[in-house]
Motif scaffolding. Structure first.
Motif, PDB file in Angstrom:
ATOM      1  N   ALA A 117       0.762  -1.249   0.110  1.00 51.50           N
ATOM      2  CA  ALA A 117       0.050   0.118  -0.001  1.00 51.50           C
ATOM      3  C   ALA A 117       0.761   1.212  -0.060  1.00 51.50           C
ATOM      4  O   ALA A 117       2.041   1.264   0.223  1.00 51.50           O
ATOM      5  CB  ALA A 117      -1.083   0.148   1.363  1.00 51.50           C
ATOM      6  N   ASP A 118       0.369   2.351  -0.336  1.00 52.88           N
ATOM      7  CA  ASP A 118       0.937   3.751  -0.406  1.00 52.88           C
ATOM      8  C   ASP A 118       0.843   4.070   1.100  1.00 52.88           C
ATOM      9  O   ASP A 118       0.402   3.357   2.138  1.00 52.88           O
ATOM     10  CB  ASP A 118       0.153   4.620  -1.105  1.00 52.88           C
ATOM     11  N   GLU A 119       1.026   5.321   1.322  1.00 55.46           N
ATOM     12  CA  GLU A 119       1.123   5.981   2.620  1.00 55.46           C
ATOM     13  C   GLU A 119      -0.480   5.894   3.360  1.00 55.46           C
ATOM     14  O   GLU A 119      -1.223   5.725   2.461  1.00 55.46           O
ATOM     15  CB  GLU A 119       1.478   7.421   2.578  1.00 55.46           C
ATOM     16  N   PHE A 120      -0.495   5.751   4.660  1.00 53.79           N
ATOM     17  CA  PHE A 120      -1.772   5.488   5.330  1.00 53.79           C
ATOM     18  C   PHE A 120      -2.671   4.586   4.885  1.00 53.79           C
ATOM     19  O   PHE A 120      -3.818   4.252   4.830  1.00 53.79           O
ATOM     20  CB  PHE A 120      -2.678   6.836   4.978  1.00 53.79           C
ATOM     21  N   ASN A 121      -1.745   3.259   4.207  1.00 51.33           N
ATOM     22  CA  ASN A 121      -2.367   2.037   3.891  1.00 51.33           C
ATOM     23  C   ASN A 121      -3.420   2.273   2.592  1.00 51.33           C
ATOM     24  O   ASN A 121      -4.413   1.578   2.522  1.00 51.33           O
ATOM     25  CB  ASN A 121      -3.310   1.459   4.952  1.00 51.33           C
ATOM     26  N   MET A 122      -3.104   3.336   1.888  1.00 49.91           N
ATOM     27  CA  MET A 122      -4.135   3.577   0.690  1.00 49.91           C
ATOM     28  C   MET A 122      -3.604   2.702  -0.431  1.00 49.91           C
ATOM     29  O   MET A 122      -2.635   2.505  -0.824  1.00 49.91           O
ATOM     30  CB  MET A 122      -4.003   5.052   0.343  1.00 49.91           C
ATOM     31  N   ILE A 123      -4.615   2.238  -1.157  1.00 53.07           N
ATOM     32  CA  ILE A 123      -4.656   1.346  -2.353  1.00 53.07           C
ATOM     33  C   ILE A 123      -5.460   1.873  -3.531  1.00 53.07           C
ATOM     34  O   ILE A 123      -6.644   2.088  -3.106  1.00 53.07           O
ATOM     35  CB  ILE A 123      -4.845  -0.166  -2.036  1.00 53.07           C
ATOM     36  N   SER A 124      -5.102   2.192  -4.772  1.00 50.45           N
ATOM     37  CA  SER A 124      -5.893   2.742  -5.727  1.00 50.45           C
ATOM     38  C   SER A 124      -6.722   1.974  -6.369  1.00 50.45           C
ATOM     39  O   SER A 124      -7.602   2.457  -7.264  1.00 50.45           O
ATOM     40  CB  SER A 124      -5.144   3.657  -6.526  1.00 50.45           C
ATOM     41  N   SER A 125      -6.749   0.736  -6.365  1.00 49.08           N
ATOM     42  CA  SER A 125      -7.253  -0.352  -7.149  1.00 49.08           C
ATOM     43  C   SER A 125      -8.810  -0.070  -7.407  1.00 49.08           C
ATOM     44  O   SER A 125      -9.537  -0.237  -8.240  1.00 49.08           O
ATOM     45  CB  SER A 125      -7.168  -1.770  -6.887  1.00 49.08           C
ATOM     46  N   ALA A 126      -9.547   0.449  -6.345  1.00 45.73           N
ATOM     47  CA  ALA A 126     -10.979   0.465  -6.222  1.00 45.73           C
ATOM     48  C   ALA A 126     -11.331   1.941  -5.839  1.00 45.73           C
ATOM     49  O   ALA A 126     -12.531   2.344  -5.505  1.00 45.73           O
ATOM     50  CB  ALA A 126     -11.433  -0.444  -5.160  1.00 45.73           C
ATOM     51  N   LEU A 127     -10.493   2.831  -6.324  1.00 45.25           N
ATOM     52  CA  LEU A 127     -10.880   4.365  -6.145  1.00 45.25           C
ATOM     53  C   LEU A 127     -12.284   4.532  -6.902  1.00 45.25           C
ATOM     54  O   LEU A 127     -12.867   5.360  -6.277  1.00 45.25           O
ATOM     55  CB  LEU A 127      -9.753   5.192  -6.574  1.00 45.25           C
ATOM     56  N   GLY A 128     -12.581   4.286  -8.083  1.00 42.61           N
ATOM     57  CA  GLY A 128     -13.517   4.240  -8.778  1.00 42.61           C
ATOM     58  C   GLY A 128     -14.761   4.040  -7.999  1.00 42.61           C
ATOM     59  O   GLY A 128     -15.899   4.660  -8.066  1.00 42.61           O
ATOM     60  N   HIS A 129     -14.791   2.676  -7.291  1.00 42.91           N
ATOM     61  CA  HIS A 129     -15.909   2.333  -6.504  1.00 42.91           C
ATOM     62  C   HIS A 129     -16.102   2.961  -5.316  1.00 42.91           C
ATOM     63  O   HIS A 129     -17.148   3.387  -5.175  1.00 42.91           O
ATOM     64  CB  HIS A 129     -15.602   0.813  -6.292  1.00 42.91           C
ATOM     65  N   HIS A 130     -15.065   3.550  -4.675  1.00 44.32           N
ATOM     66  CA  HIS A 130     -15.235   4.337  -3.566  1.00 44.32           C
ATOM     67  C   HIS A 130     -15.872   5.843  -3.832  1.00 44.32           C
ATOM     68  O   HIS A 130     -16.892   6.113  -3.240  1.00 44.32           O
ATOM     69  CB  HIS A 130     -13.609   4.823  -2.990  1.00 44.32           C
ATOM     70  N   ILE A 131     -15.518   6.268  -5.022  1.00 44.33           N
ATOM     71  CA  ILE A 131     -16.193   7.505  -5.411  1.00 44.33           C
ATOM     72  C   ILE A 131     -17.732   7.087  -5.765  1.00 44.33           C
ATOM     73  O   ILE A 131     -18.731   7.986  -5.216  1.00 44.33           O
ATOM     74  CB  ILE A 131     -15.559   7.991  -6.693  1.00 44.33           C
ATOM     75  N   TYR A 132     -17.801   6.041  -6.590  1.00 45.40           N
ATOM     76  CA  TYR A 132     -19.144   5.850  -6.963  1.00 45.40           C
ATOM     77  C   TYR A 132     -20.153   5.728  -5.827  1.00 45.40           C
ATOM     78  O   TYR A 132     -21.635   6.158  -5.743  1.00 45.40           O
ATOM     79  CB  TYR A 132     -19.614   4.729  -8.018  1.00 45.40           C
ATOM     80  N   GLU A 133     -19.623   5.026  -4.785  1.00 47.76           N
ATOM     81  CA  GLU A 133     -20.720   4.613  -3.650  1.00 47.76           C
ATOM     82  C   GLU A 133     -20.660   5.751  -2.591  1.00 47.76           C
ATOM     83  O   GLU A 133     -21.744   5.929  -2.135  1.00 47.76           O
ATOM     84  CB  GLU A 133     -19.718   3.541  -2.805  1.00 47.76           C
ATOM     85  N   SER A 134     -19.573   6.505  -2.534  1.00 45.43           N
ATOM     86  CA  SER A 134     -19.582   7.627  -1.492  1.00 45.43           C
ATOM     87  C   SER A 134     -20.017   8.741  -1.847  1.00 45.43           C
ATOM     88  O   SER A 134     -20.184   9.796  -1.041  1.00 45.43           O
ATOM     89  CB  SER A 134     -17.992   7.986  -1.004  1.00 45.43           C
ATOM     90  N   ARG A 135     -20.395   9.040  -3.253  1.00 46.60           N
ATOM     91  CA  ARG A 135     -21.278  10.258  -3.847  1.00 46.60           C
ATOM     92  C   ARG A 135     -22.499  10.424  -3.253  1.00 46.60           C
ATOM     93  O   ARG A 135     -23.053  11.539  -3.027  1.00 46.60           O
ATOM     94  CB  ARG A 135     -21.273  10.141  -5.485  1.00 46.60           C
ATOM     95  N   TRP A 136     -23.178   9.414  -2.496  1.00 48.64           N
ATOM     96  CA  TRP A 136     -24.339   9.542  -1.910  1.00 48.64           C
ATOM     97  C   TRP A 136     -24.344  10.061  -0.427  1.00 48.64           C
ATOM     98  O   TRP A 136     -25.384  10.179   0.244  1.00 48.64           O
ATOM     99  CB  TRP A 136     -25.165   8.495  -1.882  1.00 48.64           C
ATOM    100  N   LEU A 137     -23.098  10.119   0.207  1.00 51.16           N
ATOM    101  CA  LEU A 137     -23.072  10.664   1.451  1.00 51.16           C
ATOM    102  C   LEU A 137     -23.255  12.123   1.520  1.00 51.16           C
ATOM    103  O   LEU A 137     -22.792  12.790   0.699  1.00 51.16           O
ATOM    104  CB  LEU A 137     -21.513  10.403   2.041  1.00 51.16           C
ATOM    105  N   HIS A 138     -24.004  12.632   2.546  1.00 48.75           N
ATOM    106  CA  HIS A 138     -24.506  13.896   2.677  1.00 48.75           C
ATOM    107  C   HIS A 138     -23.003  14.929   2.923  1.00 48.75           C
ATOM    108  O   HIS A 138     -23.039  15.979   2.324  1.00 48.75           O
ATOM    109  CB  HIS A 138     -25.411  13.963   4.012  1.00 48.75           C
TER     110      HIS A 138
END
Length: 521
Positions: A117-138
């Motif tokens: 992983a990158d710093e802070f245990n970040m991994i970019s493979s599912a970044l697109g999924h993270h954005i699509y799902e989290s776009r509904w957060l207020h």
């Protein structure tokens, strides 16, 4: 005395309207749900908090989880309680991955640290999924800061491992903009996204104009068609680059940059034609990987559905025929969901287990992409290969697969015949943040189709006669709160019979059937 402005609006009222608008633009509003009561769904979170130990605490603990969910998520109610349970479970697990760092909030894929992983245990493979799902957060700060850290967290430059994996980030961010209307955030990132696109062109584009990728850097290691060192032309990365080019063209249009609008649309059009001409196997009626040596891999894989994630394929035969494979038990339809390779292939599940093989077992990552593509087919294509009943059946399987030993669970990948999570007893697999589910409920099952104007389009993919009611409430959409109701008899919610849309608590559209319904904000 009332002080008026030139539009004859009392100044105090105008200030209140501006304040309310600002609150909603920032993702927080006092309007709240119009029909459902938040407290009625707290029991799901109480159960999740008590069903197992809290293995790792990041920004928001289990104890804080309900308060966070109250403030951030759309509410969903259905008569089929496993749908409802997994819906809340997926928000509960997504929250576990939010991490507060000195550079801002980030979102992890694994809760346990991974050496690659990158710093802070970040991994970019599912970044697109993270954005699509989290776009509904207020509250948009979680996903906004996560993206900003990825692109600028390395002393103003991208994180070192941003491009370790193929990316559809520009597409995902444009689709986020269709929900939150945050043009300033999108256009601020536009130069970074252009730079990322050109970096992919520099090191992954061939002379033909197509892109190559190792399967492992497509986040799909040990596939039937590829290998960790094989530079193959894959439908996945080429579709991603098409989606990114199309999104960059639309961003340029928002900026009023006609030159780059045309430039990136030409890129998209060229890729679209190249994918049709080179990656469509006319004998097998499927988009397939082409090997370094020039021949088709002769393997139907889930990545062959990825072009429809971006509405890339032409709306004609023979391309529709690919979708016949999702209802075929020798194709991709298995007892516990959609496989990552066709079941009939002689190399299906031959790579052993359990080192993250993509040779047929079910990966929610791929299920998310295929189901998003299927929803696009049912909304945007004139075809007769798949129906709403097929979508609902596959969503049912997706829901049923997200259990382990009788409790809600999301992990890395699972056996297609038994539903057993293949890394289920490994701590690394628990709460794996590598797919979407709630976005599929919102945009597919309930059918809210985000648009680039002030219209609201609802097209539920729930078949007639399946449920007598459902409600999606407290949806933050373009600075408003939407409520979508299906009440067959009008007795459940007392808001009228049939399918209804409410904006900020006020009804704006109604239909007696579960068909397409439109309204204006």
């Amino acid at each position: 005395m009332l002080i008026m402005n030139k539009h004859n609006v009392p100044l105090m009222l105008l200030l209140l309207l501006v304040t309310a608008s600002c609150q909603m633009d920032n993702g927080s509003t006092e309007i709240g749900p119009a029909v459902l009561k938040k407290v009625d769904f707290k029991h799901h979170v109480d159960y999740f908090n008590n069903m197992e130990d809290e293995n790792k605490v990041q920004a928001i603990s289990n104890e804080q989880s309900w308060e966070w969910m109250e403030n951030n998520i759309p509410l969903f109610e259905s008569p089929q309680k496993n749908f409802e349970e997994i819906y809340y479970y997926r928000w509960w697990t997504l929250r576990k991955h939010i991490k507060d760092t000195p550079k801002g909030y980030v979102m992890t894929e694994f809760l346990v640290d991974r050496p690659y992983a990158d710093e802070f245990n970040m991994i970019s493979s599912a970044l697109g999924h993270h954005i699509y799902e989290s776009r509904w957060l207020h509250d948009r700060k979680y996903i906004n800061q996560n993206v900003q850290v990825w692109f600028r967290g390395n002393d103003g430059k991208p994180m070192k491992k941003l491009r370790t994996f193929s990316s559809w980030t520009a597409d995902a961010l444009y689709n986020k903009y269709l929900v939150d209307n945050d043009e300033a955030f999108l256009l601020d990132l536009y130069p970074d996204l252009v730079r990322e696109f050109k970096d992919w062109e520099n090191d992954r584009r061939l002379a033909s104009g197509l892109f190559w990728q190792f399967d492992v850097q497509d986040a799909m290691e040990e596939s039937i068609s590829g290998g960790r060192r094989e530079k193959n032309k894959r439908p996945s990365i080429n579709s991603y680059m098409y989606g990114n080019a199309k999104a960059l063209s639309k961003m340029a249009a928002l900026k009023g940059d006609v030159e780059n609008q045309k430039y990136f649309m030409a890129k998209a059009d060229t890729l679209k034609q190249l994918i049709h001409d080179n990656l469509w196997n006319a004998e097998r009626l499927f988009f397939e990987t082409v090997k370094e040596t020039g021949e088709f891999a002769e393997a139907r894989e889930a990545i062959g559905f990825t072009p429809w994630y971006f509405n890339l394929p032409k709306d004609t035969n023979p391309y529709h025929a690919a979708w016949d494979q999702v209802t075929d038990s020798e194709g991709f339809l298995a007892p516990f969901g959609l496989t990552t390779a066709e079941c009939r292939h002689p190399d299906f599940r031959t790579h052993g287990c359990c080192s993250c093989e993509w040779d047929g077992a079910i990966w929610p990552y791929a299920t998310s992409q295929t189901m998003t593509g299927l929803a696009n087919v049912l909304n945007d294509y004139n075809q007769n290969m798949v129906t709403k009943a097929d979508y609902f059946k596959l969503m049912n399987l997706y829901v049923e697969s997200q259990y382990y030993r009788g409790r809600p669970y999301i992990g890395e990948y699972l056996d297609e015949e038994t539903g057993f999570w293949l890394k289920g007893d490994q701590e690394r697999s628990r709460y794996y943040n590598h797919s979407t589910f709630n976005d599929l409920v919102i945009t597919g099952l309930v059918g809210l189709r985000p648009s680039d104007d002030n219209s609201i389009t609802i097209n539920p993919l729930l078949p007639e006669g399946q449920w007598d009611y459902f409600c999606l409430d407290n949806v933050s959409y373009k600075g408003n709160i939407l409520t979508i109701i299906w009440d067959k008899n009008g007795e459940k919610y007392d808001k009228g019979q049939g399918l209804s849309i409410l904006v900020n608590g006020e009804p704006v559209a109604n239909s007696s059937t579960l068909g397409k319904l439109t309204a204006e904000l």
